[in-house]
Design a protein around this motif. Structure first.
Motif, PDB file in Angstrom:
ATOM      1  N   PRO A 305      22.566  88.355  38.541  1.00  0.00           N
ATOM      2  CA  PRO A 305      23.187  88.158  39.856  1.00  0.00           C
ATOM      3  C   PRO A 305      22.482  88.934  40.965  1.00  0.00           C
ATOM      4  O   PRO A 305      22.323  88.432  42.075  1.00  0.00           O
ATOM      5  CB  PRO A 305      24.623  88.676  39.640  1.00  0.00           C
ATOM      6  N   ALA A 306      22.047  90.161  40.662  1.00  0.00           N
ATOM      7  CA  ALA A 306      21.373  90.968  41.672  1.00  0.00           C
ATOM      8  C   ALA A 306      20.027  90.366  42.070  1.00  0.00           C
ATOM      9  O   ALA A 306      19.592  90.477  43.220  1.00  0.00           O
ATOM     10  CB  ALA A 306      21.186  92.398  41.162  1.00  0.00           C
ATOM     11  N   GLU A 322      32.957  89.905  35.864  1.00  0.00           N
ATOM     12  CA  GLU A 322      32.620  89.972  37.297  1.00  0.00           C
ATOM     13  C   GLU A 322      31.474  89.035  37.640  1.00  0.00           C
ATOM     14  O   GLU A 322      31.434  88.463  38.733  1.00  0.00           O
ATOM     15  CB  GLU A 322      32.258  91.413  37.677  1.00  0.00           C
ATOM     16  N   GLY A 323      30.538  88.874  36.713  1.00  0.00           N
ATOM     17  CA  GLY A 323      29.431  87.948  36.961  1.00  0.00           C
ATOM     18  C   GLY A 323      29.891  86.506  36.996  1.00  0.00           C
ATOM     19  O   GLY A 323      29.422  85.710  37.815  1.00  0.00           O
ATOM     20  N   LEU A 324      30.843  86.162  36.119  1.00  0.00           N
ATOM     21  CA  LEU A 324      31.401  84.808  36.140  1.00  0.00           C
ATOM     22  C   LEU A 324      32.114  84.544  37.453  1.00  0.00           C
ATOM     23  O   LEU A 324      32.021  83.444  38.018  1.00  0.00           O
ATOM     24  CB  LEU A 324      32.370  84.618  34.975  1.00  0.00           C
ATOM     25  N   ALA A 325      32.827  85.555  37.948  1.00  0.00           N
ATOM     26  CA  ALA A 325      33.604  85.380  39.183  1.00  0.00           C
ATOM     27  C   ALA A 325      32.713  85.092  40.381  1.00  0.00           C
ATOM     28  O   ALA A 325      33.151  84.436  41.330  1.00  0.00           O
ATOM     29  CB  ALA A 325      34.455  86.624  39.432  1.00  0.00           C
ATOM     30  N   THR A 326      31.483  85.572  40.368  1.00  0.00           N
ATOM     31  CA  THR A 326      30.575  85.317  41.499  1.00  0.00           C
ATOM     32  C   THR A 326      29.997  83.911  41.467  1.00  0.00           C
ATOM     33  O   THR A 326      29.435  83.456  42.468  1.00  0.00           O
ATOM     34  CB  THR A 326      29.407  86.311  41.498  1.00  0.00           C
ATOM     35  N   GLY A 327      30.112  83.232  40.329  1.00  0.00           N
ATOM     36  CA  GLY A 327      29.475  81.926  40.196  1.00  0.00           C
ATOM     37  C   GLY A 327      28.010  82.007  39.839  1.00  0.00           C
ATOM     38  O   GLY A 327      27.330  80.976  39.755  1.00  0.00           O
ATOM     39  N   SER A 328      27.504  83.205  39.595  1.00  0.00           N
ATOM     40  CA  SER A 328      26.089  83.383  39.279  1.00  0.00           C
ATOM     41  C   SER A 328      25.761  83.004  37.844  1.00  0.00           C
ATOM     42  O   SER A 328      24.599  82.754  37.522  1.00  0.00           O
ATOM     43  CB  SER A 328      25.675  84.842  39.499  1.00  0.00           C
ATOM     44  N   MET A 329      26.780  82.996  36.984  1.00  0.00           N
ATOM     45  CA  MET A 329      26.511  82.705  35.588  1.00  0.00           C
ATOM     46  C   MET A 329      27.650  81.907  34.983  1.00  0.00           C
ATOM     47  O   MET A 329      28.772  81.904  35.505  1.00  0.00           O
ATOM     48  CB  MET A 329      26.265  84.004  34.805  1.00  0.00           C
TER      49      MET A 329
END
Length: 392
Positions: A305-306, A322-329
């Protein structure tokens, strides 16, 4: 239970103005531990408190110089990784039980959920040495996914005096578990290590790098839960994707059994490249040069994500929601049909792929190490003040 804000705290002067270094020790056994503890070690050194390293030997060939740790005093424990991770944790515990009494540290720091970290935590608790856990509070709440890591981190958290939670969600997990130690939200020091490689975070989103002539994947797979059948299913998906003109670079892990299996399944195939293990810096560079990453790595879940790199997670559950929540993964597990369908969907839908590629920082801002170091010294300062007040 106190939870510190994300900003660093000021370290109070040492009681009585005494010129004395605290004795701080780290347990380091794996490459991820070395990556994530290196920024903390340097932050402590900057504050005048360089740590001593106990190097367990869990990952063969771990070179401290590769992680900027060669400038610190280090003691090898000569405990190579074992097929039974519980046996390895016991070997580390026993080795530390022999060595720690020779010069007991004021604080022992472990990171993550490895058998090295568990062995260090058990030894510290048995000897009455204060324990700090870097990357505390990660949970799937499934003891089998991943095993033994989920059980390891739960045990370490219950034993720790200081629990450095990367996110507020991790801190909430610790409160739910009713841990007795002090919980502090710091961010993840792995993001500090990433920033040292790529520069200030967050990065800008990559420009118009689509469409390429070829759609390219970087694939890593090493976790115990994917050994055997999981590797076979992943290989099946990669071969089907190759038939659909998707190019995959498979980054082989240092584990010889996994490497042997993947080489047998995927060697000498068109549009499939097998690459030997790479340094952390080279892996990050490879991630930045593909369209999509497939991985079961926890560190890559934090880094992707970063970096603004779309990621498909080859696991059924993750302790990093938290990564799932961003939509990045996205979670895809090891089901070959699901993997192939998801990759092809993102290949066709460039808008969806680009939406996953927006750089974001769900796991910290790159300043975790300084916060961790200052919290450690404040803890030790307060403890010394209490001891001096009792003996005054």
């Amino acid at each position: 239970m106190p939870v510190a804000p994300a900003s660093a705290t000021n370290v109070r002067p040492k009681p009585g103005g005494k010129l004395r270094q605290y004795r701080i020790a780290f347990v380091v056994g794996t490459r991820p531990e070395a990556i994530k503890l290196s920024p903390v070690a340097h932050a402590l050194a900057t504050l005048g408190e360089p740590p001593h390293l106990f190097v367990t030997g869990q990952h063969p060939g771990l070179e401290l110089a590769d992680h900027r740790l060669d400038g610190f005093a280090a003691t090898p424990l000569n405990c190579p990784g074992q097929p039974d991770p519980m046996l390895h944790a016991e070997l580390v515990r026993a080795a530390l039980r022999r060595l720690l009494p020779l010069d007991p540290p004021d604080l022992l720091i472990v990171q993550g959920d490895t058998s090295s970290a568990l062995g260090g935590a058990l030894a510290a608790r048995e000897m009455g040495i204060a324990l700090a856990h870097v990357e505390a509070g990660l949970r799937t709440y499934d003891p089998n996914l991943p095993w033994p890591e989920e059980e390891n981190r739960v045990t370490i958290d219950r034993l720790s005096d200081l629990l450095f939670a990367p996110t507020s969600g991790n801190a909430a997990n610790l409160r739910r578990d009713k841990v007795s130690g002090e919980v502090l939200v710091t961010g993840n020091s792995g993001i500090d290590a990433l920033a040292q490689l790529v520069g200030p975070l967050p990065l800008k989103q990559r420009g118009r790098w689509w469409p390429r002539r070829q759609f390219t994947l970087l694939v890593t797979c090493h976790r115990r839960e994917n050994w055997g059948g999981g590797l076979d299913r992943l290989a099946h998906a990669i071969l089907e994707l190759a038939d659909r003109k998707v190019v995959s670079e498979i980054l082989l892990p240092p584990n010889p059994k996994v490497t042997e299996r993947m080489t047998k399944l995927l060697g000498d195939r068109n549009r499939v490249r097998l690459a030997p293990p790479r340094s952390h810096a080279a892996t990050i560079e490879a991630m930045r040069n593909v369209d999509l990453v497939l991985s079961d790595s926890g560190g890559i879940q934090e880094e992707a994500p970063a970096l603004g790199v779309p990621l498909l997670v080859l696991r059924d559950k993750t302790e990093r929601p938290e990564g799932l929540a961003t939509g990045s993964m996205e979670l895809v597990g090891s089901d070959p049909t699901r993997i192939v369908e998801t990759v092809m969907r993102l290949r066709r839908n460039r808008a969806a792929l680009r939406a996953m590629a927006r750089p974001c920082l769900p796991f910290g801002d790159g300043q975790a190490a300084e916060r961790i170091a200052r919290h450690c010294l404040t803890f030790l300062c307060d403890r010394m003040a209490m001891e001096e007040s009792r003996t005054a």
